[in-house]
Design an enzyme around this catalytic site. Sequence first.
Site, PDB file in Angstrom:
ATOM      1  CD  GLN A  50      -2.764  -1.518   0.362  1.00 33.35           C
ATOM      2  OE1 GLN A  50      -3.783  -0.851   0.375  1.00 33.35           O
ATOM      3  NE2 GLN A  50      -2.540  -2.457  -0.540  1.00 33.35           N
ATOM      4  CB  ALA A  79     -11.442   0.347   3.420  1.00 33.98           C
ATOM      5  CG  HIS A  80      -7.475   0.099   0.313  1.00 39.23           C
ATOM      6  ND1 HIS A  80      -6.623  -0.949   0.070  1.00 39.23           N
ATOM      7  CD2 HIS A  80      -8.687  -0.324  -0.112  1.00 39.23           C
ATOM      8  CE1 HIS A  80      -7.279  -1.941  -0.478  1.00 39.23           C
ATOM      9  NE2 HIS A  80      -8.535  -1.580  -0.598  1.00 39.23           N
ATOM     10  CG  ASN A  81      -7.231   3.859  -2.961  1.00 37.60           C
ATOM     11  OD1 ASN A  81      -6.670   2.770  -2.794  1.00 37.60           O
ATOM     12  ND2 ASN A  81      -6.600   4.904  -3.445  1.00 37.60           N
ATOM     13  CB  SER A 118     -12.398   2.048  -4.278  1.00 37.82           C
ATOM     14  OG  SER A 118     -11.038   1.698  -4.325  1.00 37.82           O
TER      15      SER A 118
END
Length: 317
Positions: free
Chosen positions: A188, A229-231, A249
């Site tokens: 990441q 969470a990521h993005n 996302s």
Amino acid sequence: MEITAQALAELLGGEVVGDPSVVVTAPARIEQARKGNVCFYANPKYEQYVYDTQASVLLVSKTFEPTRPVPATLIRVDNVYESVSVLMDFFARMRRHRKRGNRLWARLSLKRSVACSARIGKGTHIYPQVYIGPNVKVGRGCILYPGVRIYHDCVIGDNCILHANAVIGADGFGFAPEADGTYRKIEQLGNVVVGNDVEIGANAAVDRATMGSTIVHDGVKLDNFCHIAHNVEVGENTVRAAMTGIAGSVKIGRHCVFGGQSGVSGHISIADNTTVAAQTGVIATIKEPGLTLVGYPALEYGTYMRAYAKFRSSGKK
């Protein structure tokens, strides 16, 4: 660092379609890519970006057949997600190599540590047991309560409050399945950007992006035990009660309200001024602003109440 499309193709076991000499310097998300970036396309939801991305190199499956001209040089691979994992490993190793030897730390006290490359704004109060990693930027007038952890390269705006044991910038949950049933970690390489006047509750976690940034805009308020969470991108002045979770996302609009234990599935968007009731699960994009959602899968409030009335009546003898 720089690497050519041909060298990347050799690293990934792929084949180049386009200019093999084009140079890239960093990975990026397909919708945010610029010249010099390498990105990937694997989810059909993102096909629109294939034809207008500014990326220099794009990883695609060998089975992908474009319907329009693609501006980027393509690298065709057998398995896009496995190739992304290899790609991220490569850039992570290069990043670690560049940072090797930089082990200097500034000690604010025996129980507080701030990397020398971090920048802390005027008037920010840092309690004991706080960790602030390399290249972190913290704005003015912030309060970082005991146990806060801010990983490398993350950005915190002005007048933010981070409560005890909040973690900003831990790795997103990214793993590529292998043929033998095991999972390979996808590095990441992004960061987290937190705007101004944000408050993040105790034991909350905001994961760093795989590429690019996880973004929490101005005025957002997160209760205890929330997860981003990521993005993910969270719009201005959105509030979330305890134990809510947002998958990777997701794009959340402005002035949204999330009740406790609600959740959102990955790769969808939520319109402005949406209210998500407690324990509601949103699994599809919400385009109309101002709705109140209830239940799982989430339904508009009026529709849910009519359905609930039928559920109750059908259970009566």
